[in-house]
Design a protein around this motif. Sequence first.
Motif, mmCIF file in Angstrom:
data_model
loop_
_atom_site.group_PDB
_atom_site.id
_atom_site.type_symbol
_atom_site.label_atom_id
_atom_site.label_comp_id
_atom_site.label_asym_id
_atom_site.label_seq_id
_atom_site.Cartn_x
_atom_site.Cartn_y
_atom_site.Cartn_z
ATOM 1 N N CYS A 267 17.454 -13.807 7.729
ATOM 2 C CA CYS A 267 16.470 -14.767 7.225
ATOM 3 C C CYS A 267 16.637 -15.035 5.731
ATOM 4 O O CYS A 267 17.270 -14.269 5.005
ATOM 5 C CB CYS A 267 15.056 -14.271 7.527
ATOM 6 S SG CYS A 267 14.657 -14.294 9.306
ATOM 7 N N HIS A 268 16.039 -16.142 5.300
ATOM 8 C CA HIS A 268 16.136 -16.571 3.907
ATOM 9 C C HIS A 268 14.956 -16.115 3.055
ATOM 10 O O HIS A 268 15.089 -15.963 1.834
ATOM 11 C CB HIS A 268 16.187 -18.100 3.817
ATOM 12 C CG HIS A 268 17.367 -18.735 4.479
ATOM 13 N ND1 HIS A 268 17.426 -18.981 5.829
ATOM 14 C CD2 HIS A 268 18.534 -19.188 3.957
ATOM 15 C CE1 HIS A 268 18.579 -19.553 6.118
ATOM 16 N NE2 HIS A 268 19.270 -19.701 5.002
ATOM 17 N N LEU A 269 13.780 -15.923 3.688
ATOM 18 C CA LEU A 269 12.548 -15.757 2.921
ATOM 19 C C LEU A 269 11.523 -14.986 3.751
ATOM 20 O O LEU A 269 11.339 -15.271 4.932
ATOM 21 C CB LEU A 269 11.983 -17.140 2.562
ATOM 22 C CG LEU A 269 10.649 -17.235 1.826
ATOM 23 C CD1 LEU A 269 10.777 -16.701 0.404
ATOM 24 C CD2 LEU A 269 10.174 -18.708 1.780
ATOM 25 N N LEU A 270 10.873 -14.006 3.130
ATOM 26 C CA LEU A 270 9.765 -13.294 3.770
ATOM 27 C C LEU A 270 8.459 -13.939 3.332
ATOM 28 O O LEU A 270 8.243 -14.174 2.141
ATOM 29 C CB LEU A 270 9.762 -11.820 3.362
ATOM 30 C CG LEU A 270 8.610 -10.998 3.945
ATOM 31 C CD1 LEU A 270 8.931 -10.546 5.365
ATOM 32 C CD2 LEU A 270 8.282 -9.790 3.060
ATOM 33 N N VAL A 271 7.580 -14.203 4.296
ATOM 34 C CA VAL A 271 6.274 -14.788 3.992
ATOM 35 C C VAL A 271 5.203 -13.946 4.676
ATOM 36 O O VAL A 271 5.063 -13.983 5.903
ATOM 37 C CB VAL A 271 6.164 -16.251 4.461
ATOM 38 C CG1 VAL A 271 4.899 -16.891 3.882
ATOM 39 C CG2 VAL A 271 7.399 -17.056 4.072
ATOM 40 N N VAL A 272 4.466 -13.184 3.888
ATOM 41 C CA VAL A 272 3.373 -12.363 4.428
ATOM 42 C C VAL A 272 2.175 -12.510 3.487
ATOM 43 O O VAL A 272 2.015 -11.741 2.534
ATOM 44 C CB VAL A 272 3.784 -10.879 4.563
ATOM 45 C CG1 VAL A 272 2.645 -10.077 5.205
ATOM 46 C CG2 VAL A 272 5.050 -10.736 5.399
ATOM 47 N N PRO A 273 1.309 -13.512 3.718
ATOM 48 C CA PRO A 273 0.171 -13.766 2.818
ATOM 49 C C PRO A 273 -1.001 -12.843 3.127
ATOM 50 O O PRO A 273 -2.093 -13.279 3.488
ATOM 51 C CB PRO A 273 -0.164 -15.227 3.120
ATOM 52 C CG PRO A 273 0.190 -15.385 4.574
ATOM 53 C CD PRO A 273 1.392 -14.502 4.809
ATOM 54 N N SER A 274 -0.780 -11.538 2.949
ATOM 55 C CA SER A 274 -1.716 -10.511 3.398
ATOM 56 C C SER A 274 -2.285 -9.736 2.229
ATOM 57 O O SER A 274 -1.655 -9.633 1.173
ATOM 58 C CB SER A 274 -0.965 -9.549 4.338
ATOM 59 O OG SER A 274 -1.711 -8.381 4.598
ATOM 60 N N TYR A 275 -3.466 -9.152 2.435
ATOM 61 C CA TYR A 275 -3.956 -8.152 1.486
ATOM 62 C C TYR A 275 -3.227 -6.849 1.775
ATOM 63 O O TYR A 275 -3.271 -6.336 2.891
ATOM 64 C CB TYR A 275 -5.466 -7.932 1.608
ATOM 65 C CG TYR A 275 -5.919 -6.772 0.736
ATOM 66 C CD1 TYR A 275 -6.198 -6.977 -0.603
ATOM 67 C CD2 TYR A 275 -5.975 -5.470 1.239
ATOM 68 C CE1 TYR A 275 -6.547 -5.921 -1.429
ATOM 69 C CE2 TYR A 275 -6.321 -4.404 0.421
ATOM 70 C CZ TYR A 275 -6.614 -4.634 -0.901
ATOM 71 O OH TYR A 275 -6.934 -3.585 -1.713
ATOM 72 N N GLU A 276 -2.547 -6.286 0.777
ATOM 73 C CA GLU A 276 -1.803 -5.045 0.941
ATOM 74 C C GLU A 276 -2.119 -4.096 -0.214
ATOM 75 O O GLU A 276 -2.136 -4.508 -1.372
ATOM 76 C CB GLU A 276 -0.286 -5.312 0.962
ATOM 77 C CG GLU A 276 0.184 -6.219 2.087
ATOM 78 C CD GLU A 276 0.097 -5.576 3.460
ATOM 79 O OE1 GLU A 276 -0.005 -4.325 3.522
ATOM 80 O OE2 GLU A 276 0.126 -6.304 4.461
#
Length: 371
Positions: A267-276
Amino acid sequence: MRIGLVIYGSLDTLSGGYLYDRKLVEYLRACGDSVEIISLPWRSYPRHLLDNFSPAWRRRLAALNLDILLQDELNHPSLAGVNRVFKNAPFPVVSIVHHLRASEEHPVWRLPFYRWVERRYLASVDGFVFNSCTTQANVETLLLNRKERKGRKETPRIVAYPAADHLDVPTAEKVQGLIDERSVRFGPVELLFVGNLIPRKGLHHLLAALARLPDRNWRLHAVGRADVDSGYTARIRTQIERLGLGQAVTLHGRVSDSTLTEYLTRCHLLVVPSYEGFGIVYLEAMAFGLPVIASTAGAAHEIVQPGVNGFLVEPADTDKLAQTLIHCLDDRSALAEMGRAARQVYDRHPVWAETGERIRSFLVERADYRE
């Protein structure tokens, strides 16, 4: 040392927090320490609160013969009241805090109660291991006005960052080759989401943002357990169908580490718009030269530099997330540059052995000395 660790369920549970606990246990045992896992079954939050009134649970804890007791803060509802058992115990109690329940998104009317329970629990322990400076700051803020802490000595604490070398990480030289290959590959930009399908991870926000993109020159691979919250998973499937994203989005479910590395390679890009509380997944992606889109909520800002190795977007801001995705899709060479910067973050970051050593040194100090 004789060490106990209180958790819910199994140490093999798929999540960043359990991975952290698991790697710590592996390190402690490799050092010759004995580690006893004290497990409670997964139940609802109200049922966990009732554990504090269980004579059997109190007897089980009172019978422990240890040098130090670790508690995963996730277990706070089962320990907030019962920790008084350890008030005069010959060993200290140390909490491993990954993130606070009170920092998550919940209905407004619930938050004061969650804060009260967590304050009560956090004030009952003798030391803290935090996975990030952000988590430490959140705990300190929550405890700031607790009357019971006025005049008390500061509770010992350390920050010990998670690592990502549990995966089969390629060499820096090989990663440079992967980045170059991705930048010139024909076909859609391949996006990766890694997280169990629960509302906090924000997959529904990502899907809403993707639906606003002007074309479909992308493909999303969503990796993570789909059986944690069946109602939310059903809503995700319905959302994908309603938005007409079925041909571009694949829900892969839980995968092995080797399969995950294949997606991180491809993959090119990780997208995880999460509270971590930290976000191990961001570091995993950076190890493979992937820039990341993360949330401004939580600790992602401790490793993500906007425009350098990724982007930070306000929680639930699907307009800004869509704009950021468009920017990324339109410039693969910029993605490649950010990927190179991302790998440098991984190379500078501690590995699990260093994290384990830092925590064990702290535990030895606590086991040898307690007021």
